[in-house]
Design an enzyme around this catalytic site. Sequence first.
Site, short mmCIF file in Angstrom:
data_model
loop_
_atom_site.label_atom_id
_atom_site.label_comp_id
_atom_site.label_asym_id
_atom_site.label_seq_id
_atom_site.Cartn_x
_atom_site.Cartn_y
_atom_site.Cartn_z
N PRO A 1 0.71 -1.26 -0.21
CA PRO A 1 0.05 -0.08 -0.15
C PRO A 1 0.81 1.28 -0.15
CG PRO A 1 -0.56 -1.40 1.72
CD PRO A 1 0.79 -1.90 1.30
N MET A 2 0.62 2.20 -0.92
CA MET A 2 1.14 3.60 -0.80
C MET A 2 0.20 4.61 -1.10
SD MET A 2 4.55 2.31 -3.09
CE MET A 2 3.85 1.50 -4.40
N CYS A 44 4.75 3.25 9.06
CA CYS A 44 5.01 4.73 8.79
C CYS A 44 5.96 5.20 9.42
CB CYS A 44 3.78 5.39 8.71
SG CYS A 44 3.71 7.04 8.03
N ASN A 56 9.96 -7.21 2.49
CA ASN A 56 9.79 -6.03 1.78
C ASN A 56 11.17 -5.14 1.92
OD1 ASN A 56 8.17 -2.92 2.58
ND2 ASN A 56 8.28 -3.84 0.72
N GLY A 57 11.43 -4.49 0.87
CA GLY A 57 12.42 -3.49 0.93
C GLY A 57 13.46 -3.94 -0.12
N ARG A 59 8.27 0.74 -3.58
CA ARG A 59 8.80 1.45 -4.41
C ARG A 59 9.18 0.93 -5.81
NH1 ARG A 59 13.27 4.11 -1.94
NH2 ARG A 59 13.57 2.11 -0.68
#
Length: 387
Positions: free
Chosen positions: A30-31, A117, A219-220, A244
């Site tokens: 989600p972004m 966040c 993630n990352g 991203r």
Amino acid sequence: MTADATLAPPVPGALRIGPHSVQPPVVLAPMAGITNAPFRTLCREFSGGKGLFVSEMITTRALVERNEKTMQLIHFDATEKPRSIQLYGVDPVTVGKAVRMIVDEDLADHIDLNFGCPVPKVTRKGGGSALPYKRNLLRSILREAVGNAADLPVTIKMRKGIDDDHLTYLDAGRIAVEEGVTAVALHGRTAAQHYGGTADWDAVARLKEHVAEIPVLGNGDIWCADDALRMMRETGCDGVVVGRGCLGRPWLFGDLVAAFEDTGSAPATPDFGRVTAVMRRHAELLGQWLGDETRGVVDFRKHVPWYTKGFAVGSEARRALATASSLADLDEQFAALDLTQAWPAHADGPRGRTAPGKRVVLPDGWLNDPFDCAMPSADAESDTSGG
């Protein structure tokens, strides 16, 4: 970029998120302002509908209060199965009410909770990636969410912790298991790192060892399909979350499907003509979703630098694309560019926010006791996403 043919895919079973089978085990992160219905449509088209595509982050208070903008954000296309909503909240009671509303009104098939966040205006109020430091508050939120979810699976996404001196991910993972969470996703950075430096994939491996009872997603720094395969092989995680890496690259999900399924025919990298066709469709979908072409094109502007990264597009042309107000404007600018350009070398890699963070701003005394149940203030529930 396509997967290296020499890098064989992992051979995991299908990722299970409650009753839902996710194969290949790939999840869209989600972004805020990005993963709305139009962008999810693009990503699903490239993947052939395979994978899990999560909504923008929805604040629980806004959902319970039926904020008009929020109600639009939870709209799913009829083809989206399962429907996946990410919620963010800091008050256990409000989180429970939001989850119950989703269940009672059949708004989604899966609920993800955001504890990642790193934005200062959120952490300084005790929200986002600051919240898991308060173990009992985290437990209360998860208990309310799972307890009100009925048959819907609840998952969480988090960071390693506030900083290297205040890591929380192992405790948070254990609490998640104890409270009935279905799966956990870990961004291998602390809040202090924001999106800078290199993601710590070793932390993903440690979390997988620590909470072997449920799926762990990593993630990352997943910029291409090769990265996803490497992460799963190096960490033993059950799936990957892509954030991203898909900015200006919705076709990455097609690359991921090909890499995991090992079809032997990886998708070709797109030339600039193909990229601009995707850009136009993205803008058109946004206009349809917003009910106004101009609003859609204006909303699309922020995507222009990501789509055009690496291509020979001069500053004036980039400025013209980023100030377009109609599809005709976009078409005019595209026509003036060299659309025969091949996919440029080094076009993949970091996009979006990449600067390292500064000291994490926290409420006074926040670090004094990791177990008290101090409640963040209501304005910690910002609509700023991240993780």
